[in-house]
Structures are given as structure tokens and as C-alpha cells.
Design a protein around this motif. Sequence first.
Motif, short mmCIF file in Angstrom:
data_model
loop_
_atom_site.label_atom_id
_atom_site.label_comp_id
_atom_site.label_asym_id
_atom_site.label_seq_id
_atom_site.Cartn_x
_atom_site.Cartn_y
_atom_site.Cartn_z
N SER A 13 0.83 -1.22 0.00
CA SER A 13 0.00 0.00 0.00
C SER A 13 0.85 1.26 0.00
O SER A 13 0.53 2.24 -0.68
CB SER A 13 -0.98 0.00 1.18
OG SER A 13 -0.29 0.01 2.40
N GLU A 14 1.96 1.26 0.75
CA GLU A 14 2.84 2.43 0.77
C GLU A 14 3.47 2.67 -0.60
O GLU A 14 3.59 3.79 -1.06
CB GLU A 14 3.95 2.27 1.82
CG GLU A 14 3.46 2.29 3.25
CD GLU A 14 3.19 0.90 3.80
OE1 GLU A 14 2.97 -0.05 3.00
OE2 GLU A 14 3.17 0.74 5.02
N PRO A 79 9.14 3.98 0.37
CA PRO A 79 7.73 3.76 0.02
C PRO A 79 6.84 4.36 1.11
O PRO A 79 7.11 4.19 2.30
CB PRO A 79 7.60 2.23 0.00
CG PRO A 79 8.99 1.74 -0.22
CD PRO A 79 9.88 2.73 0.47
N GLY A 80 5.82 5.07 0.69
CA GLY A 80 4.92 5.75 1.63
C GLY A 80 5.15 7.24 1.67
O GLY A 80 4.28 8.00 2.09
N PRO A 112 7.46 15.49 12.94
CA PRO A 112 7.37 14.68 14.16
C PRO A 112 7.09 15.59 15.36
O PRO A 112 7.52 16.75 15.37
CB PRO A 112 8.75 14.04 14.29
CG PRO A 112 9.36 14.15 12.94
CD PRO A 112 8.77 15.35 12.30
N PRO A 113 6.41 15.09 16.38
CA PRO A 113 6.18 15.88 17.58
C PRO A 113 7.51 16.35 18.17
O PRO A 113 8.54 15.69 18.02
CB PRO A 113 5.47 14.92 18.53
CG PRO A 113 4.92 13.84 17.65
CD PRO A 113 5.82 13.77 16.46
N PHE A 114 7.48 17.47 18.87
CA PHE A 114 8.70 18.10 19.40
C PHE A 114 9.55 17.12 20.21
O PHE A 114 10.76 17.02 19.99
CB PHE A 114 8.33 19.31 20.26
CG PHE A 114 9.52 19.98 20.86
CD1 PHE A 114 10.40 20.72 20.08
CD2 PHE A 114 9.81 19.85 22.22
CE1 PHE A 114 11.51 21.33 20.62
CE2 PHE A 114 10.92 20.44 22.77
CZ PHE A 114 11.78 21.19 21.97
N LEU A 115 8.96 16.40 21.13
CA LEU A 115 9.73 15.49 21.97
C LEU A 115 10.36 14.35 21.17
O LEU A 115 11.41 13.84 21.54
CB LEU A 115 8.87 14.94 23.11
CG LEU A 115 8.46 15.97 24.15
CD1 LEU A 115 7.53 15.34 25.18
CD2 LEU A 115 9.67 16.59 24.83
N VAL A 167 4.46 8.69 8.22
CA VAL A 167 3.07 9.12 8.32
C VAL A 167 2.16 8.00 7.80
O VAL A 167 1.13 7.68 8.41
CB VAL A 167 2.81 10.44 7.55
CG1 VAL A 167 1.34 10.78 7.51
CG2 VAL A 167 3.62 11.57 8.18
N ALA A 168 2.54 7.38 6.68
CA ALA A 168 1.75 6.28 6.13
C ALA A 168 1.77 5.08 7.07
O ALA A 168 0.76 4.40 7.24
CB ALA A 168 2.30 5.88 4.75
#
Length: 172
Positions: A13-14, A79-80, A112-115, A167-168
Motif C-alpha cells: 500500500s505504501e 515507500p509511503g 514529528p512531535p517536538f519530543l 506518516v503512512a
Amino acid sequence: MLTVIMECRDQESELAQTLSGLVPAAVEGLVSDVVVLDHGSRDGSSHVADAAGCRFHENWDIKDILRSARGEWLLLMEPGARLQSGWIDEVHEYVALNKLPARFSPARGYRPPFLRRIGRKQPPLEYGFLLPKRQAVELASSGMDLVALARGRKTSKLTSEMIPAWVAKAAR
């Protein structure tokens, strides 16, 4: 002009998601071919690659793959990963005027989130790796993978954005 190369393993799928985003670049004449290097997939990755007209290799040597690339520039991706609007024109211009490798900018909505960013080393292919074929052939050695080819290389930063492959994976 540009060969896209990806490595995959059970990422049907990716792979489909990334390949669908490359269609406009193929129509514009930027992407001349796509090569998928497989690591023993047991899903439909080979069928996706075949349906998209990609070259699919299950047993490969990186030097042979790089030499056989049709494009004078290579784009190494995961891929993705998905390229965002405007990248085709920017890459056309970049490859005409530059000789240094480059990476895409992180897509604003998908950082990506800060942490998670603190103390984390950015994976070498997270935002792609664009480089002249000639340089890639000189850098490559037998047994090397795409990550090793891109690791630690100084690059320019393109303004066009890429949504990274993680993200995928997170959406699965």
C-alpha cells in the motif's frame, strides 16, 4: 532525466501511494523510470510495481542498479513518502543548475512531535535524497543499500515539501 529508486519489504500500500504521486512527473517528462528493490516481500509489492511500469528487482547489486538507471539524476525515496505540489518544477530547475545532492523540506503538517525530534537523528531517506547518477555510482559499493548511500552526505535543501513515509506507517 530522473530515476526514482526505492527499497521495500511488504509495503504494497505504501508503494502504491508513492507511485501514484509520481505519475504527474512522468507525464511532464521528469521521471524517466522507477526502480523498486525488494527485500523478500510476501505481499503484492511486485504486482503494484509491475502495474505501474517499474523495474522490480528481488536480487540486486546497488552498483548494477545505479549504472542501469536511465536518468542522469537519482531520487532515493522510502515507500509511503509523498511529494507535495510544486516539486516537479523545482526539481527541473535544480538539476539544470546544480551538481550537489539535495533533500526535500519537511511538510509543515507532518513534522514529528517536538519530543520525538529532540536527540533523534533524522533517517537518511526521510525527506528523500536527490543526487547526480555519476556521484551515486562513485559512492556505491557492493552490498550497500540506499540508506548507506545517503547517510552523512551534505545536501542542499529544496523548498518543495515531502510527507515522510512514517506518516503512512502511523496511519495503518
